[in-house]
Design an enzyme around this catalytic site. Structure first.
Site, PDB file in Angstrom:
ATOM      1  N   ARG A   1     -25.590 -28.878   9.354  1.00  0.00           N
ATOM      2  CA  ARG A   1     -24.461 -27.969   9.023  1.00  0.00           C
ATOM      3  C   ARG A   1     -23.506 -28.620  10.227  1.00  0.00           C
ATOM      4  O   ARG A   1     -22.871 -29.136  10.354  1.00  0.00           O
ATOM      5  CB  ARG A   1     -24.553 -26.409   9.344  1.00  0.00           C
ATOM      6  CG  ARG A   1     -24.866 -26.436   8.327  1.00  0.00           C
ATOM      7  CD  ARG A   1     -24.843 -24.772   8.434  1.00  0.00           C
ATOM      8  NE  ARG A   1     -25.205 -24.247   6.672  1.00  0.00           N
ATOM      9  CZ  ARG A   1     -25.367 -23.133   6.283  1.00  0.00           C
ATOM     10  NH1 ARG A   1     -24.970 -21.973   7.883  1.00  0.00           N
ATOM     11  NH2 ARG A   1     -25.327 -22.432   5.561  1.00  0.00           N
TER      12      ARG A   1
ATOM     13  N   ASP B   1     -11.722 -10.056  16.725  1.00  0.00           N
ATOM     14  CA  ASP B   1     -12.920 -11.109  16.493  1.00  0.00           C
ATOM     15  C   ASP B   1     -13.028 -11.791  16.945  1.00  0.00           C
ATOM     16  O   ASP B   1     -12.061 -11.788  17.754  1.00  0.00           O
ATOM     17  CB  ASP B   1     -12.328 -11.169  14.356  1.00  0.00           C
ATOM     18  CG  ASP B   1     -13.755 -11.884  14.029  1.00  0.00           C
ATOM     19  OD1 ASP B   1     -14.056 -11.559  13.410  1.00  0.00           O
ATOM     20  OD2 ASP B   1     -14.961 -13.120  14.580  1.00  0.00           O
TER      21      ASP B   1
HETATM   22  C1  LIG Z   1     -19.490 -11.096   7.264  1.00  0.00           C
HETATM   23  S1  LIG Z   1     -18.126 -10.583   8.934  1.00  0.00           S
HETATM   24  C2  LIG Z   1     -17.510  -8.400   9.121  1.00  0.00           C
HETATM   25  C3  LIG Z   1     -16.442  -8.104   8.765  1.00  0.00           C
HETATM   26  C4  LIG Z   1     -15.825  -7.033   8.259  1.00  0.00           C
HETATM   27  N1  LIG Z   1     -16.132  -5.864   9.382  1.00  0.00           N
HETATM   28  C5  LIG Z   1     -16.710  -6.447   7.219  1.00  0.00           C
HETATM   29  O1  LIG Z   1     -17.663  -6.015   7.161  1.00  0.00           O
HETATM   30  O2  LIG Z   1     -16.516  -6.133   6.054  1.00  0.00           O
HETATM   31  C6  LIG Z   1     -18.200 -10.811  10.390  1.00  0.00           C
HETATM   32  C7  LIG Z   1     -17.335 -11.543  11.545  1.00  0.00           C
HETATM   33  O3  LIG Z   1     -17.844 -11.009  13.144  1.00  0.00           O
HETATM   34  C8  LIG Z   1     -17.436 -11.973  13.761  1.00  0.00           C
HETATM   35  N2  LIG Z   1     -18.471 -11.906  14.922  1.00  0.00           N
HETATM   36  C9  LIG Z   1     -19.682 -12.397  15.493  1.00  0.00           C
HETATM   37  N3  LIG Z   1     -20.069 -12.165  16.953  1.00  0.00           N
HETATM   38  C10 LIG Z   1     -18.860 -11.959  17.238  1.00  0.00           C
HETATM   39  C11 LIG Z   1     -18.841 -11.461  18.699  1.00  0.00           C
HETATM   40  N4  LIG Z   1     -19.892 -11.812  19.279  1.00  0.00           N
HETATM   41  N5  LIG Z   1     -17.481 -10.902  19.142  1.00  0.00           N
HETATM   42  C12 LIG Z   1     -16.661 -10.627  17.819  1.00  0.00           C
HETATM   43  N6  LIG Z   1     -17.030 -10.777  16.585  1.00  0.00           N
HETATM   44  C13 LIG Z   1     -17.898 -11.512  16.455  1.00  0.00           C
HETATM   45  C14 LIG Z   1     -17.708 -12.817  13.093  1.00  0.00           C
HETATM   46  O4  LIG Z   1     -16.664 -14.036  13.257  1.00  0.00           O
HETATM   47  C15 LIG Z   1     -17.170 -12.753  11.423  1.00  0.00           C
HETATM   48  O5  LIG Z   1     -15.422 -12.949  11.609  1.00  0.00           O
END
Ligand SMILES: C[S@@+](CC[C@H](N)C(=O)[O-])C[C@H]1O[C@@H](n2cnc3c(N)ncnc32)[C@H](O)[C@@H]1O
Length: 272
Positions: free
Chosen positions: A37, A142
């Site tokens: 990737r 996010d």
């Molecule tokens: C699978 S999504 C979850 C979305 C929503 N909370 C749900 O449960 O449907 C995970 C999100 O966490 C964000 N993320 C990952 N690491 C993070 C961090 N250190 N701080 C803030 N957001 C983060 C990613 O960018 C992604 O958009």
């Protein structure tokens, strides 16, 4: 032509860098997947070696590139009314307790493309008799500026909305016209209580002044190790009101994590 192999040292450096920056851990068995990737990303950027790319993300342009890097290793998958029990709990158990002050503060802390915070907003509006009299605020954050831009636009393809109750769609979405007829936009009256901003959950402190009633942190902690999860939930605790709630994802648990919360039911925790 770039060298397609990533050395063990480079791979370890990537692991360490990602862990420091965003708290995500991935193990040695992901090496081939990550290398392929990343290789694609290197070609897009015209960068020849992994080492050069590492220097690039560590440099000034790094914070923006971090979003692209994250997109390669984690998922932004989400849905409206995903894990609906939390929204029922919010409507049935939490909102009635706030009826005297008519003020609600909620943080969707890994909001991805916005489905979760907008679902919270819809639940708030539909969950009280006289929503105009209430003071609702939803902070949606996010780490990825790419998903945040999508969230702030509030425009979704019709298939994302297809499984929703038609009454909810009528109350909270506008259907596009003409060449936008395959899209729905969240109504401004629903969206106006939601604010978007980039917040990295690894930050020591969060830009939140008013104590919160609920923190949603769903389907992101699964990427963090126990120590990082523990640090994070202790931080959430500080920003919650006494009696405030933490909701986590269905495949997540704080059972093996050091935390200060009372356990309420699976995926629901409460500050004393
Ligand atoms: C699978 S999504 C979850 C979305 C929503 N909370 C749900 O449960 O449907 C995970 C999100 O966490 C964000 N993320 C990952 N690491 C993070 C961090 N250190 N701080 C803030 N957001 C983060 C990613 O960018 C992604 O958009």
């Amino acid at each position: 032509m770039m060298n397609a192999t990533i050395s063990d040292t480079e791979y370890t450096q990537f692991q360490e860098f990602i862990y420091e920056q965003v708290g995500i851990t991935f193990t040695g068995d992901k090496k081939i997947l990550i290398a392929s990737r990343l290789g694609k990303r290197l070609r897009e950027l015209g960068i020849d070696t992994y080492q050069e790319y590492l220097d690039y993300v560590r440099g000034e342009a790094g914070q923006e590139e971090l979003t692209n890097l994250l997109d390669l290793i984690s998922t932004n998958k989400t849905d409206f009314f995903r894990e609906p029990g939390h929204f029922d709990f919010l409507r049935d158990k939490i909102l009635p307790t706030l009826a005297d002050i008519q003020q609600v503060r909620i943080w969707s802390s890994a909001s991805s493309s916005g489905e979760e915070p907008y679902t919270i907003a819809m639940t708030l509006y539909d969950g009280v008799a006289n929503p105009k009299q209430w003071d609702f605020r939803v902070l949606a954050s996010d780490i990825s500026t790419r998903v945040l831009a999508k969230a702030a636009a509030g425009i979704y393809e019709d298939e994302r909305v297809a499984s929703l109750d038609p009454d909810i769609v009528r109350r909270h979405f506008l259907k596009g016209k003409g060449d936008r007829s395959n899209f729905y936009k969240v109504k401004p009256t629903t969206a106006e209580i939601v604010r978007f901003r980039r917040i990295n959950l690894m930050d020591d402190a969060f830009p939140i002044k008013t104590p919160l009633d609920v923190v949603f942190c769903r389907n992101v902690m699964i990427y963090f190790d126990r120590e990082t999860q523990s640090r994070l939930v202790h931080k959430f605790y500080r920003y919650l009101k006494p009696g405030g709630y933490l909701f986590i994802g269905h495949s997540e648990s704080l059972q093996w994590v050091d935390h200060p919360f009372d356990y309420v039911q699976p995926t629901v925790y409460r500050k004393q």
